[in-house]
Motif scaffolding. Structure first.
Motif, short mmCIF file in Angstrom:
data_model
loop_
_atom_site.label_atom_id
_atom_site.label_comp_id
_atom_site.label_asym_id
_atom_site.label_seq_id
_atom_site.Cartn_x
_atom_site.Cartn_y
_atom_site.Cartn_z
N TYR A 47 -5.66 3.51 -2.65
CA TYR A 47 -5.53 2.13 -3.09
C TYR A 47 -4.87 1.26 -2.02
O TYR A 47 -4.15 1.76 -1.15
CB TYR A 47 -4.76 2.05 -4.41
N HIS A 48 -5.08 -0.05 -2.11
CA HIS A 48 -4.67 -0.99 -1.07
C HIS A 48 -3.38 -1.74 -1.41
O HIS A 48 -2.96 -2.59 -0.63
CB HIS A 48 -5.80 -1.99 -0.83
N LYS A 80 0.81 -1.21 0.00
CA LYS A 80 0.00 0.00 0.00
C LYS A 80 0.86 1.27 0.00
O LYS A 80 0.59 2.22 -0.75
CB LYS A 80 -0.93 0.00 1.22
N ALA A 81 1.91 1.28 0.81
CA ALA A 81 2.77 2.47 0.90
C ALA A 81 3.51 2.71 -0.41
O ALA A 81 3.68 3.86 -0.84
CB ALA A 81 3.75 2.32 2.06
N ALA A 93 1.07 4.15 -2.93
CA ALA A 93 0.81 5.55 -2.60
C ALA A 93 1.97 6.45 -3.04
O ALA A 93 1.75 7.56 -3.56
CB ALA A 93 0.56 5.69 -1.10
N THR A 140 -1.39 9.18 -4.20
CA THR A 140 -2.69 9.09 -3.56
C THR A 140 -2.70 7.86 -2.67
O THR A 140 -2.02 6.87 -2.96
CB THR A 140 -3.83 8.98 -4.60
N ASP A 141 -3.49 7.91 -1.58
CA ASP A 141 -3.53 6.79 -0.66
C ASP A 141 -4.86 6.03 -0.71
O ASP A 141 -5.21 5.31 0.23
CB ASP A 141 -3.27 7.27 0.78
#
Length: 424
Positions: A171-172, A159-160, A163, A168-169
Motif C-alpha cells: 500500500y502507498h 507508506k512506511a 507497512a 505488508t508493503d
C-alpha cells in the motif's frame, strides 16, 4: 439468496454459543412485529421492549444468521457516504446532523455492549490503506473536513507507517481512525437478542413471513408454516433477504454476496501488531483483522448471483495473497459467504413505506454500527418521533435502472466496471 441458517464453515459459528428460539405457530397478536433478526431488528426490539411495548420479532432462519452474523465485524466512523459529499447533496446543516447521528450510533453500540454485558471481543483502531497513490487526496480531504466537526481521532499515515501497522508493503499510505475498530459480529447479534428477550421481546426463529396485508384491526402477516401474526405496526428489517417481499424495497435495494476466510493461527508478529482492523481503498474492498487466537480473518471478493462460489476458501485466498504473499503456505481453516444489501448510492434505504409500516436496509457494508441504531430510530418512529427517520429519508437512494426486472444486469455492468478500475 435464501437464508438457510448459520454457515457451517464459519469461524464465527465455531466460536460462538449455539443459542436458539422457537418457531412461531398458530395465530399471534402483538403491538409491533419486526421481520428480521439481525442488528436492525434487534436494535428496534431492545428499544421497544425497554419502553414496555409488546414486540414480536420473526426471523426466517436463525438469529444473526444473515449478514449480521457473517460480516467482517468492522466498526467504521460516519455514514456510508462521506460527509463532504453529503454536504454537497443536502447542505451543511443536514450533513452535520447525519455526522452527529453516526457518532451517536457508535456511542450507542458501545453502550449496548457495556450495559448488556455482551462479550463480543471489542477492539479499537482501524487502518484505511490506499491501493493507489491517488487516493491520498481523498483521505486528506476527509481528515480536514471532519476536523471541522471536532473529530480528532483520525490521522494520516505515510507508506512506511502503513507497512508497519499492516505487515505488508503493497500500500502507498493511508489513515488511522482510533474511533474505528472490530468485534465478533455473531456474538454481538446473540447478545442483542438475549438483551431484547430479557426485556420481554418475543423472538421466533425459522418463522418465514410470506406476505402481509392490511385488515380492519391492523396488519396481518402470513407465514410459510401457516402461522399468522396480527399487529398494529410493522418493521421490515430483513436487509439482503427481503427480495420479492416488497416491490418498493426491491426497486431500491439489491442483495449481493461477499466472502471471508480465516487462516490457521499465524506465527508472524509483523502482521497487524497492534490488533487493529484494516480495509483498503478498492471499490470491491478488502478488509481484515486478527482473531483472539491469532488467525487472520480476511474478507474480499463479491458476486451478484443467487449462489456462492464452489470453493469460497480459494476464492478469497487469491485476494489475501495479493496483500500478504508471505502467507502462501499458511493453511485456511474456514471460509464462508454472506448476503448483504446495497443501494445505487450506497446510502441506506430507510423509509416509512406506508401508514404504520417502516423499512431499513441497504447498509452497503457499514451495518455493524449503523444498523442497531437505525433499529432504535425505527422504534422511536413507531412511538411518534420520526424526525431522524425523515432525515435519513432525505439521503438519495434512487431506484435501480430498469426497476426490479433489469436492476441485476445494470448493476453487474456497473460494479464490473469499478472492479476493473481496482485492477488497473
Amino acid at each position: 439468496m435464501k437464508n438457510n441458517g448459520h454457515p457451517s464453515d464459519s469461524w464465527y459459528v465455531a466460536t460462538a454459543e449455539d443459542t436458539s428460539y422457537p418457531a412461531l405457530d398458530g395465530a399471534h397478536h402483538t403491538d409491533v412485529c419486526i421481520i428480521g433478526g439481525g442488528y436492525t431488528g434487534l436494535g428496534a426490539a431492545i428499544e421497544l421492549s425497554w419502553q414496555g411495548i409488546h414486540v414480536t420479532l420473526l426471523d426466517s432462519a436463525r438469529i444473526g444468521s444473515g449478514a449480521s452474523g457473517r460480516n467482517g465485524g468492522q466498526i467504521h466512523t460516519g455514514q456510508r457516504i462521506d460527509p463532504e459529499k453529503i454536504a454537497e447533496i443536502l447542505g451543511a446543516d443536514a450533513a452535520r446532523q447525519l455526522w452527529d447521528m453516526s457518532e451517536d450510533a457508535k456511542a450507542s453500540l458501545h453502550a449496548l455492549i457495556s450495559e448488556h454485558h455482551i462479550d463480543c471481543e471489542l477492539k479499537h483502531g482501524l487502518v484505511h490503506a490506499w491501493h493507489k497513490p491517488g487516493y491520498a487526496a481523498d483521505d486528506r480531504a476527509y481528515v480536514d473536513f471532519v476536523a471541522r466537526y471536532g473529530y480528532d481521532k483520525v490521522r494520516l499515515l505515510d507508506k512506511a507507517e502503513v507497512a508497519a501497522e499492516l505487515g505488508t508493503d503493497v500500500y502507498h499510505g493511508g489513515s488511522f481512525d482510533a474511533g474505528g475498530g472490530h468485534l465478533h459480529p455473531l456474538k454481538l447479534a446473540q447478545g442483542l437478542a438475549r438483551a431484547a428477550a430479557a426485556q420481554g421481546a418475543q423472538i421466533f426463529e425459522n418463522s418465514h413471513v410470506l406476505s402481509y396485508r392490511r385488515i380492519a384491526k391492523g396488519i396481518h402477516l402470513h407465514l410459510e408454516n401457516g402461522a399468522t401474526v396480527t399487529c398494529q405496526r410493522l418493521l421490515i428489517c430483513g436487509n439482503g433477504y427481503m427480495e420479492g417481499f416488497s416491490e418498493e424495497i426491491d426497486s431500491h435495494v439489491m442483495p449481493i454476496n461477499n466472502f471471508i476466510l480465516t487462516t490457521e493461527p499465524l506465527d508472524d508478529p509483523a502482521i497487524l501488531p497492534h490488533d487493529y482492523a484494516a480495509a483498503d481503498s478498492r471499490f470491491v474492498v478488502n478488509y481484515w483483522r486478527k482473531t483472539p487466537d491469532n488467525r487472520l480473518l480476511f474478507g474480499g471478493g463479491e458476486n451478484y448471483v443467487p449462489w456462492f462460489p464452489k470453493d469460497i476458501r480459494a476464492f478469497v485466498r487469491r485476494n489475501m495473497l495479493k496483500v500478504y504473499p508471505q502467507l502462501a503456505d499458511v493453511k485456511i481453516s474456514h471460509g464462508w459467504g454472506g448476503t448483504l444489501a446495497i443501494t445505487m448510492s450506497r446510502a441506506p434505504f430507510v423509509r416509512n413505506l406506508a401508514p404504520n409500516v417502516w423499512a431499513s436496509a441497504g447498509y452497503s457494508g457499514q451495518g455493524v454500527v449503523l444498523a442497531p441504531y437505525f433499529g432504535k430510530l425505527l422504534a422511536r418512529a413507531v412511538t411518534g418521533n420520526a424526525r431522524d427517520i425523515e432525515l435519513l429519508g432525505r439521503l438519495p437512494t434512487p431506484a435501480f435502472f430498469g426497476g426490479r426486472a433489469l436492476r441485476w444486469p445494470a448493476l453487474v455492468a456497473g460494479l464490473s466496471y469499478y472492479a476493473l478500475r481496482d485492477r488497473l
